[in-house]
Design a protein around this motif. Structure first.
Motif, PDB file in Angstrom:
ATOM      1  N   VAL A 256      49.284  42.592  64.181  1.00  0.00           N
ATOM      2  CA  VAL A 256      47.629  42.095  65.436  1.00  0.00           C
ATOM      3  C   VAL A 256      46.727  42.324  64.460  1.00  0.00           C
ATOM      4  O   VAL A 256      45.924  41.814  64.621  1.00  0.00           O
ATOM      5  N   VAL A 257      45.912  43.672  64.398  1.00  0.00           N
ATOM      6  CA  VAL A 257      44.889  44.293  64.289  1.00  0.00           C
ATOM      7  C   VAL A 257      44.691  43.477  62.838  1.00  0.00           C
ATOM      8  O   VAL A 257      43.675  42.953  62.386  1.00  0.00           O
TER       9      VAL A 257
ATOM     10  N   ASP B 220      46.090  40.614  61.752  1.00  0.00           N
ATOM     11  CA  ASP B 220      45.880  39.325  62.176  1.00  0.00           C
ATOM     12  C   ASP B 220      44.052  39.265  62.180  1.00  0.00           C
ATOM     13  O   ASP B 220      43.782  38.452  62.124  1.00  0.00           O
ATOM     14  N   ALA B 221      43.268  39.586  63.078  1.00  0.00           N
ATOM     15  CA  ALA B 221      41.998  40.087  63.097  1.00  0.00           C
ATOM     16  C   ALA B 221      41.557  40.176  62.940  1.00  0.00           C
ATOM     17  O   ALA B 221      40.177  39.099  62.481  1.00  0.00           O
TER      18      ALA B 221
ATOM     19  N   GLN C  54      38.178  29.981  69.801  1.00  0.00           N
ATOM     20  CA  GLN C  54      39.389  29.932  69.260  1.00  0.00           C
ATOM     21  C   GLN C  54      40.430  29.409  70.243  1.00  0.00           C
ATOM     22  O   GLN C  54      40.509  28.616  71.160  1.00  0.00           O
TER      23      GLN C  54
ATOM     24  N   SER D 100      44.870  29.951  69.831  1.00  0.00           N
ATOM     25  CA  SER D 100      46.185  30.493  69.894  1.00  0.00           C
ATOM     26  C   SER D 100      47.157  30.540  68.608  1.00  0.00           C
ATOM     27  O   SER D 100      46.871  29.735  67.603  1.00  0.00           O
TER      28      SER D 100
ATOM     29  N   THR E 146      42.851  34.256  66.502  1.00  0.00           N
ATOM     30  CA  THR E 146      42.293  34.848  66.739  1.00  0.00           C
ATOM     31  C   THR E 146      41.362  36.545  66.371  1.00  0.00           C
ATOM     32  O   THR E 146      42.297  36.988  65.429  1.00  0.00           O
TER      33      THR E 146
ATOM     34  N   TRP F  94      38.651  39.509  65.263  1.00  0.00           N
ATOM     35  CA  TRP F  94      38.334  40.429  65.598  1.00  0.00           C
ATOM     36  C   TRP F  94      37.555  40.959  67.054  1.00  0.00           C
ATOM     37  O   TRP F  94      37.999  42.091  67.629  1.00  0.00           O
TER      38      TRP F  94
ATOM     39  N   TYR G 235      39.671  40.447  69.610  1.00  0.00           N
ATOM     40  CA  TYR G 235      41.031  40.606  70.144  1.00  0.00           C
ATOM     41  C   TYR G 235      40.370  42.431  70.928  1.00  0.00           C
ATOM     42  O   TYR G 235      41.133  42.513  71.945  1.00  0.00           O
TER      43      TYR G 235
ATOM     44  N   SER H 212      39.587  41.714  74.158  1.00  0.00           N
ATOM     45  CA  SER H 212      40.950  41.880  75.145  1.00  0.00           C
ATOM     46  C   SER H 212      41.510  43.012  75.420  1.00  0.00           C
ATOM     47  O   SER H 212      42.413  42.948  76.257  1.00  0.00           O
ATOM     48  N   ALA H 213      41.359  44.156  74.112  1.00  0.00           N
ATOM     49  CA  ALA H 213      41.594  45.340  73.888  1.00  0.00           C
ATOM     50  C   ALA H 213      40.705  46.015  75.081  1.00  0.00           C
ATOM     51  O   ALA H 213      41.848  47.455  75.508  1.00  0.00           O
TER      52      ALA H 213
END
Length: 292
Positions: free
Chosen positions: A71-72, A74-75, A230, A232, A235, A237, A240, A243-244
């Motif tokens: 996930v990281v 990809d961001a 953005q 789906s 996303t 960084w 992200y 959201s984190a």
């Protein structure tokens, strides 16, 4: 030493007044205020704990987690790709605008500078709210699915402000240079395109490179526009990280932020080095990089 020979005079250090000392201390405090949060993030990127706000022990687990977290990755990949595309768009359009303002000044120049200033000072939330329905209209109502692509949306949205910055930088680079070389090239029967490619663009190339690197770094942290436009699967960084925050910041967020900070500093150092090799002084480098 004879009595007739004068004694060497010892240089005295200038006495610093209380106001000079107070200003120096105030300057240090301002720098600490500005850079203390960055220092904290840098320190916590080496935190082996589970949460960013609680420093448990020194280690490199946060950097290892970047490699292990898809996930990281990809961001970060989305941010880097869109920043590169945005920098290319902003540099291409901004370079042409800067050259036009420097080499063909007129009443239109001040109107165009006003439009660029409007782009620069418009709040990002306004740009984001305007871009979202515009992309929806182009992608769905107008039948152009290209504008439903997340990379396209993010690249265009990030390039707006960066294009204005590149225009300022290129114009500042050329405005102090005479156009005699371009005139000499025309007198030697060179075509306008040849003159542009071999003379004008070559003289502006340090500013073009500086604008590209600055546009890239500015696009990396474009948060507000990215959060609105953005889609789906793309996303970036900054979104992200936002959201984190809801589930608790982890040390790998600080680790990626540290890496991006280092990349930004390297880009700025390359800009300064390129301008320095082009013969600019420190004042001229600062003036070019700020578009002054």
């Amino acid at each position: 030493m004879s009595a007739a020979e004068p004694r060497p005079v010892q240089a005295r250090r200038p006495h610093r007044s209380g106001s000079d000392l107070a200003l120096s201390i105030w300057g240090v405090l301002v720098l600490l205020f500005l850079f203390a949060p960055i220092i904290v993030i840098f320190v916590h990127s080496f935190n082996d704990g589970r949460l960013l706000v609680s420093f448990d022990s020194f280690g490199f687990n946060a950097f290892r987690a970047i490699v292990d977290s898809p996930v990281v990755q990809d961001a970060v990949r989305v941010s880097v790709i869109t920043a590169a595309i945005s920098a290319i768009i902003a540099t291409s359009l901004g370079t042409l605008a800067g050259i036009a303002m420097a080499r063909h000044p007129g009443r239109w120049t001040w109107w165009f500078l006003g439009l660029l200033l409007l782009v620069s000072v418009t709040p990002e939330i306004v740009d984001a709210i305007a871009l979202l329905p515009w992309f929806v209209f182009l992608g769905q109502d107008a039948g152009m699915p290209l504008f439903d692509n997340g990379y396209v949306r993010l690249s265009i949205g990030s390039s707006l402000f960066a294009m204005a910055i590149v225009s300022y930088i290129v114009r500042a680079r050329l405005i102090g240079q005479e156009g005699n070389l371009e005139e000499a090239s025309g007198d030697l029967y060179a075509t306008p395109f040849t003159t542009f490619r071999r003379v004008t663009l070559k003289r502006a190339m340090p500013a073009v490179l500086a604008g590209f690197l600055l546009a890239f770094t500015l696009s990396l942290d474009n948060t507000i526009i990215a959060a609105f436009v953005q889609v789906s699967g793309t996303t970036p960084w900054p979104v992200y990280v936002l959201s984190a925050v809801r589930s608790g910041l982890r040390p790998e967020i600080a680790a990626v932020s540290t890496i991006m900070l280092v990349l930004t500093l390297i880009a700025l150092a390359i800009v300064a080095m390129v301008l320095r090799r082009a013969g600019d002084s420190a004042t001229q480098i600062a003036r070019t990089m700020t578009g002054g």
